[in-house]
Design a protein around this motif. Structure first.
Motif, PDB file in Angstrom:
ATOM      1  N   ASP A   1       0.399  -4.624   7.829  1.00 18.50           N
ATOM      2  CA  ASP A   1      -0.579  -3.430   8.117  1.00 18.50           C
ATOM      3  C   ASP A   1      -2.074  -3.939   7.609  1.00 18.50           C
TER       4      ASP A   1
ATOM      5  N   ASP B   1       5.634   5.097   5.087  1.00 19.07           N
ATOM      6  CA  ASP B   1       6.501   4.212   5.813  1.00 19.07           C
ATOM      7  C   ASP B   1       6.735   2.888   4.775  1.00 19.07           C
ATOM      8  N   HIS B   2       6.132   2.793   3.780  1.00 20.55           N
ATOM      9  CA  HIS B   2       6.303   1.656   2.860  1.00 20.55           C
ATOM     10  C   HIS B   2       6.688   2.465   1.517  1.00 20.55           C
TER      11      HIS B   2
ATOM     12  N   HIS C   1       6.224  -5.315  11.522  1.00 14.93           N
ATOM     13  CA  HIS C   1       5.633  -3.910  11.543  1.00 14.93           C
ATOM     14  C   HIS C   1       5.031  -3.877  13.278  1.00 14.93           C
TER      15      HIS C   1
ATOM     16  N   HIS D   1       0.918  -1.018  -0.032  1.00 18.17           N
ATOM     17  CA  HIS D   1      -0.096   0.148   0.000  1.00 18.17           C
ATOM     18  C   HIS D   1       0.864   1.218  -0.090  1.00 18.17           C
TER      19      HIS D   1
HETATM   20 ZN   LIG Z   1       3.042   0.561   7.841  1.00 13.43          ZN
END
Ligand SMILES: [Zn+2]
Ligand SMILES: [Zn+2]
Ligand SMILES: [Zn+2]
Length: 271
Positions: A189, A78-79, A242, A74
């Motif tokens: 996530d 942070d990705h 995560h 997604h």
């Molecule tokens: Zn994340």
């Protein structure tokens, strides 16, 4: 197939800036977590799932030398925010990136310049400049050059020797993709997996699941919720990723082994 964890932390990373909690102050190397991402290698094929802020640091640490594709779960920052560093892999040709339409549309908004070839902004004044520009242009002026490949839920696609299936999951109200690659599944996530998604991961050997902390959270599984999914999936082993700074590596291992373990940065698995 070899899996290397490039990062295993939640959006803040661990240590969190300015935090003096026991986990952020821990000297255990397992409690130092970059933003969540993995590298998958199989023979000649190498892919990465997500490119967070520390992508460059993690790639150097893991010895990443060639890359065939990036899969995105997604588009939360942070990705994706390490995406610009993919340019070392796009000198000769564009690099394919995969994700849902929504994810790739958003990434294209943030990194607009990374998806097209560029032209020099003015007329060259002389032959020398023209030659220099031609040389620069060969490498797209040093900018990354990515090709976007939209994937639909449960669509199977191939990158080199790897057959990959996109598994949709809910991250609060947002749909994200996990990926199944043969006996290996990576879903981060995530706060909900429906029946169909559960069927799609059933019988995997190694499951990596986003699991934030012990306390409830609106957009992430708790450790207990993730453990329940691991049980339902019938996997041999599940690694949490995560992870936030409320729980140390050692505590997770003590509470959730043997079915579930805490991943840690640089952990390498053969699947
Ligand atoms: Zn994340
Ligand atoms: Zn902390
Ligand atoms: Zn997210």
């Amino acid at each position: 197939m070899r899996i290397t964890f490039l990062g295993t932390g939640t959006s803040h990373g661990i240590p969190v800036i300015g935090c003096s909690c026991p986990v952020c102050q821990s000297t255990d190397i397992h409690d130092k977590r970059y933003r969540a991402s993995i590298m998958v290698e199989d023979g000649d094929t190498t892919i990465v799932i997500d490119t967070g802020y520390e992508f460059r640091l993690a790639a150097v640490r893991a010895g990443l030398k060639k890359l065939d594709a990036v899969l995105y779960t997604h588009s939360h920052s942070d990705h994706i925010m390490g995406l610009d560093d993919l340019r070392v892999f796009t000198k000769e040709k564009s690099l394919p990136v995969y994700g849902s339409k929504k994810t790739l549309d958003h990434i294209r908004k943030v990194f607009d310049y990374a998806f097209s070839t560029h032209d020099w902004p003015h007329e060259c004044v002389d032959k020398e400049e023209e030659d220099a520009i031609r040389e620069l242009k060969k490498h797209n002026y040093g900018l990354p050059l990515l090709s976007a490949n939209v994937v639909n839920p449960y669509e199977k696609f191939r990158v080199g020797s790897l057959e990959i299936e996109a598994i949709p999951a809910m991250h609060g109200l947002m749909e994200v993709f996990g990926y199944r690659i043969g006996p290996f599944v990576y879903i981060t996530d995530v706060s909900l997996l429906d029946e169909k998604a559960l069927m799609a991961i059933k019988g995997c050997d190694t499951l990596v699941l986003g699991a934030l902390r012990e306390r409830q959270h609106p957009t992430h599984f708790t450790f207990k919720e993730a453990e329940e999914v691991a049980r339902l999936s019938g996997c041999r082993v599940c690694y949490f990723t995560h992870i936030n700074h409320e729980t140390s590596y050692e505590e997770i291992m003590r509470r959730y082994c043997p079915l579930c373990m805490s991943s840690y940065d640089n952990l390498v698995l053969e699947v």
